[in-house]
Design an enzyme around this catalytic site. Structure first.
Site, PDB file in Angstrom:
ATOM      1  NE  ARG A  94     -41.361  36.290  35.096  1.00 14.93           N
ATOM      2  CZ  ARG A  94     -41.059  37.015  36.282  1.00 14.93           C
ATOM      3  NH1 ARG A  94     -40.890  38.331  36.495  1.00 14.93           N
ATOM      4  NH2 ARG A  94     -40.680  36.053  37.337  1.00 14.93           N
ATOM      5  NE  ARG A 100     -41.060  36.491  45.940  1.00 17.97           N
ATOM      6  CZ  ARG A 100     -40.075  36.817  44.921  1.00 17.97           C
ATOM      7  NH1 ARG A 100     -39.410  37.912  44.707  1.00 17.97           N
ATOM      8  NH2 ARG A 100     -40.606  36.320  43.663  1.00 17.97           N
ATOM      9  NE  ARG A 117     -40.330  32.252  41.843  1.00 16.32           N
ATOM     10  CZ  ARG A 117     -39.761  32.631  42.695  1.00 16.32           C
ATOM     11  NH1 ARG A 117     -39.619  31.999  43.886  1.00 16.32           N
ATOM     12  NH2 ARG A 117     -38.833  33.588  42.612  1.00 16.32           N
TER      13      ARG A 117
HETATM   14  P1  AP5 Z   1     -40.670  38.087  40.512  1.00 18.48           P
HETATM   15  O1  AP5 Z   1     -40.670  38.913  41.825  1.00 18.48           O
HETATM   16  O2  AP5 Z   1     -40.197  38.926  39.219  1.00 18.48           O
HETATM   17  O3  AP5 Z   1     -39.561  36.931  40.722  1.00 18.48           O
HETATM   18  P2  AP5 Z   1     -38.520  35.960  39.986  1.00 18.48           P
HETATM   19  O4  AP5 Z   1     -38.459  36.395  38.515  1.00 18.48           O
HETATM   20  O5  AP5 Z   1     -38.857  34.700  40.195  1.00 18.48           O
HETATM   21  O6  AP5 Z   1     -37.201  36.493  40.612  1.00 18.48           O
HETATM   22  P3  AP5 Z   1     -36.794  36.912  42.036  1.00 18.48           P
HETATM   23  O7  AP5 Z   1     -37.393  38.271  42.196  1.00 18.48           O
HETATM   24  O8  AP5 Z   1     -37.224  35.579  42.641  1.00 18.48           O
HETATM   25  O9  AP5 Z   1     -35.259  36.737  41.977  1.00 18.48           O
HETATM   26  P4  AP5 Z   1     -34.321  38.136  41.310  1.00 18.48           P
HETATM   27  O10 AP5 Z   1     -33.794  37.808  40.130  1.00 18.48           O
HETATM   28  O11 AP5 Z   1     -35.022  39.266  41.521  1.00 18.48           O
HETATM   29  O12 AP5 Z   1     -33.188  37.901  42.596  1.00 18.48           O
HETATM   30  P5  AP5 Z   1     -32.765  38.878  43.786  1.00 18.48           P
HETATM   31  O13 AP5 Z   1     -32.158  39.921  43.461  1.00 18.48           O
HETATM   32  O14 AP5 Z   1     -34.011  38.855  44.728  1.00 18.48           O
HETATM   33  O15 AP5 Z   1     -41.902  37.462  40.075  1.00 18.48           O
HETATM   34  C1  AP5 Z   1     -42.618  36.884  41.140  1.00 18.48           C
HETATM   35  C2  AP5 Z   1     -43.960  36.321  40.480  1.00 18.48           C
HETATM   36  O16 AP5 Z   1     -44.732  37.326  40.050  1.00 18.48           O
HETATM   37  C3  AP5 Z   1     -43.853  35.482  39.035  1.00 18.48           C
HETATM   38  O17 AP5 Z   1     -43.679  34.211  39.470  1.00 18.48           O
HETATM   39  C4  AP5 Z   1     -45.309  35.781  38.546  1.00 18.48           C
HETATM   40  O18 AP5 Z   1     -46.131  34.962  39.344  1.00 18.48           O
HETATM   41  C5  AP5 Z   1     -45.455  37.244  38.760  1.00 18.48           C
HETATM   42  N1  AP5 Z   1     -44.918  38.029  37.805  1.00 18.48           N
HETATM   43  C6  AP5 Z   1     -43.907  38.925  37.613  1.00 18.48           C
HETATM   44  N2  AP5 Z   1     -43.841  39.622  36.743  1.00 18.48           N
HETATM   45  C7  AP5 Z   1     -44.422  39.199  35.817  1.00 18.48           C
HETATM   46  C8  AP5 Z   1     -44.698  39.100  34.478  1.00 18.48           C
HETATM   47  N3  AP5 Z   1     -43.848  39.860  33.718  1.00 18.48           N
HETATM   48  N4  AP5 Z   1     -45.760  38.390  33.678  1.00 18.48           N
HETATM   49  C9  AP5 Z   1     -46.165  37.257  34.490  1.00 18.48           C
HETATM   50  N5  AP5 Z   1     -46.054  37.195  35.821  1.00 18.48           N
HETATM   51  C10 AP5 Z   1     -45.223  38.090  36.588  1.00 18.48           C
HETATM   52  O19 AP5 Z   1     -31.740  37.907  44.398  1.00 18.48           O
HETATM   53  C11 AP5 Z   1     -32.264  36.706  44.926  1.00 18.48           C
HETATM   54  C12 AP5 Z   1     -31.343  36.198  46.466  1.00 18.48           C
HETATM   55  O20 AP5 Z   1     -30.299  36.191  46.101  1.00 18.48           O
HETATM   56  C13 AP5 Z   1     -31.663  37.586  47.365  1.00 18.48           C
HETATM   57  O21 AP5 Z   1     -31.471  36.859  48.819  1.00 18.48           O
HETATM   58  C14 AP5 Z   1     -30.226  38.246  47.309  1.00 18.48           C
HETATM   59  O22 AP5 Z   1     -29.765  38.771  48.239  1.00 18.48           O
HETATM   60  C15 AP5 Z   1     -29.212  37.354  46.674  1.00 18.48           C
HETATM   61  N6  AP5 Z   1     -28.464  37.650  45.970  1.00 18.48           N
HETATM   62  C16 AP5 Z   1     -28.451  38.561  44.739  1.00 18.48           C
HETATM   63  N7  AP5 Z   1     -27.306  38.628  44.189  1.00 18.48           N
HETATM   64  C17 AP5 Z   1     -26.485  37.840  44.676  1.00 18.48           C
HETATM   65  C18 AP5 Z   1     -25.033  37.343  44.270  1.00 18.48           C
HETATM   66  N8  AP5 Z   1     -24.535  38.009  43.223  1.00 18.48           N
HETATM   67  N9  AP5 Z   1     -24.477  36.634  45.122  1.00 18.48           N
HETATM   68  C19 AP5 Z   1     -25.145  36.052  46.146  1.00 18.48           C
HETATM   69  N10 AP5 Z   1     -25.994  36.315  46.661  1.00 18.48           N
HETATM   70  C20 AP5 Z   1     -27.051  36.970  45.917  1.00 18.48           C
HETATM   71 MG    MG Z   2     -37.001  40.087  42.092  1.00 19.90          MG
END
Ligand code: AP5
Ligand code: MG
Ligand code: ZN
Length: 214
Positions: free
Chosen positions: A88, A160, A171
């Site tokens: 990231r 969450r 974010r």
């Molecule tokens: P992390 O858990 O990685 O969160 P994020 O990057 O904010 O991404 P999300 O998990 O929120 O979203 P996603 O892209 O995985 O989407 P999802 O599939 O769930 O990180 C969280 C925190 O941890 C960071 O803020 C930081 O503090 C720390 N961290 C983690 N890694 C780090 C690093 N490398 N360095 C530093 N800090 C770090 O989908 C989202 C929703 O949409 C779900 O409800 C799903 O069912 C729905 N959905 C998915 N696809 C579709 C679609 N095609 N159509 C409709 N709905 C959909």
């Molecule tokens: Mg995720």
């Protein structure tokens, strides 16, 4: 196959990484999931990083690099892995290159999920997660079959703590300033595969497979 699933918060990284992991039979490594487990169990690492995650800030590079180094060197990653949410920052990307290069390994592709900002907010504000197995749902786009219970294990679904509006906005801002520059980094290495992530879950997955060549 060593893949990175890349994109802003809510783009569907976790959803697609899980599908890819089943398809190719290689582990899904989500730094976010690993960090949330540490926080849940109040480990030393969990206590150190909790406030960053709740605010929507990145955890310090050294902490995440160490987590990933340990995971990708495990035996079950010998055939490859799907990284979700890492790297990231440029520092993390360089550290990953270093870990892999020193073993004669490399990343095969970076899947860049492109989703517009209103859709990201819509997805995150109605996301729910199983407290027991971590499966991800969406109240409208991917609802559980039984009210707020996990389809897989029956566990309770929770919201969450960083999916509240203020943390979501932070974010997205952090993504734009710190993470987005990695697209150029991987473009220069000819590894980026752009995927339109606005469609439904299955059509996004089909596009990824098609672009990866199966
Ligand atoms: P992390 O858990 O990685 O969160 P994020 O990057 O904010 O991404 P999300 O998990 O929120 O979203 P996603 O892209 O995985 O989407 P999802 O599939 O769930 O990180 C969280 C925190 O941890 C960071 O803020 C930081 O503090 C720390 N961290 C983690 N890694 C780090 C690093 N490398 N360095 C530093 N800090 C770090 O989908 C989202 C929703 O949409 C779900 O409800 C799903 O069912 C729905 N959905 C998915 N696809 C579709 C679609 N095609 N159509 C409709 N709905 C959909
Ligand atoms: Mg995720
Ligand atoms: Zn479950």
């Amino acid at each position: 196959m060593r893949l990175i699933v890349f994109g802003p918060p809510g783009a569907g990284k976790g959803t697609q990484a899980k599908l890819l992991s089943n398809h190719y039979g290689i582990p899904h490594i989500s730094t976010g999931d690993i960090i949330r487990e540490e926080i849940k169990h109040d480990t030393a690492l969990g206590v150190r990083v909790r406030s960053y995650v709740e605010r929507g800030d990145l955890v310090p590079d050294e902490e995440v690099i160490e987590i990933v180094r340990r995971r990708i060197l495990l035996e079950n990653c010998s055939r490859g892995f799907i990284l979700d949410g890492f790297p990231r920052t440029i520092i993390q990307a360089k550290a990953l290159d270093h870990i892999l290069n020193s073993r004669g390994l490399k990343i095969d592709a970076v899947i860049n999920l492109i989703v517009n900002e209103e859709e990201l907010i819509r997805r995150l504000s109605s996301r729910r997660i199983c407290r027991i197995c971590g499966a991800t749902y969406h109240l409208i786009f991917n609802p559980p079959r039984k009210d707020l219970k996990c389809n897989i294990c029956g566990g309770e679904l929770y919201h969450r703590s960083d999916d509240m509006e203020e943390a979501i906005r932070r974010r997205v801002r952090v993504y734009n300033t710190e993470t987005k520059p990695l697209i150029k980094y991987y473009e220069e290495k000819k590894l980026i595969i752009d995927v339109n992530g606005n469609g439904d879950i299955n059509s996004v997955f089909s596009e990824i497979l098609r672009k990866l060549g199966g």
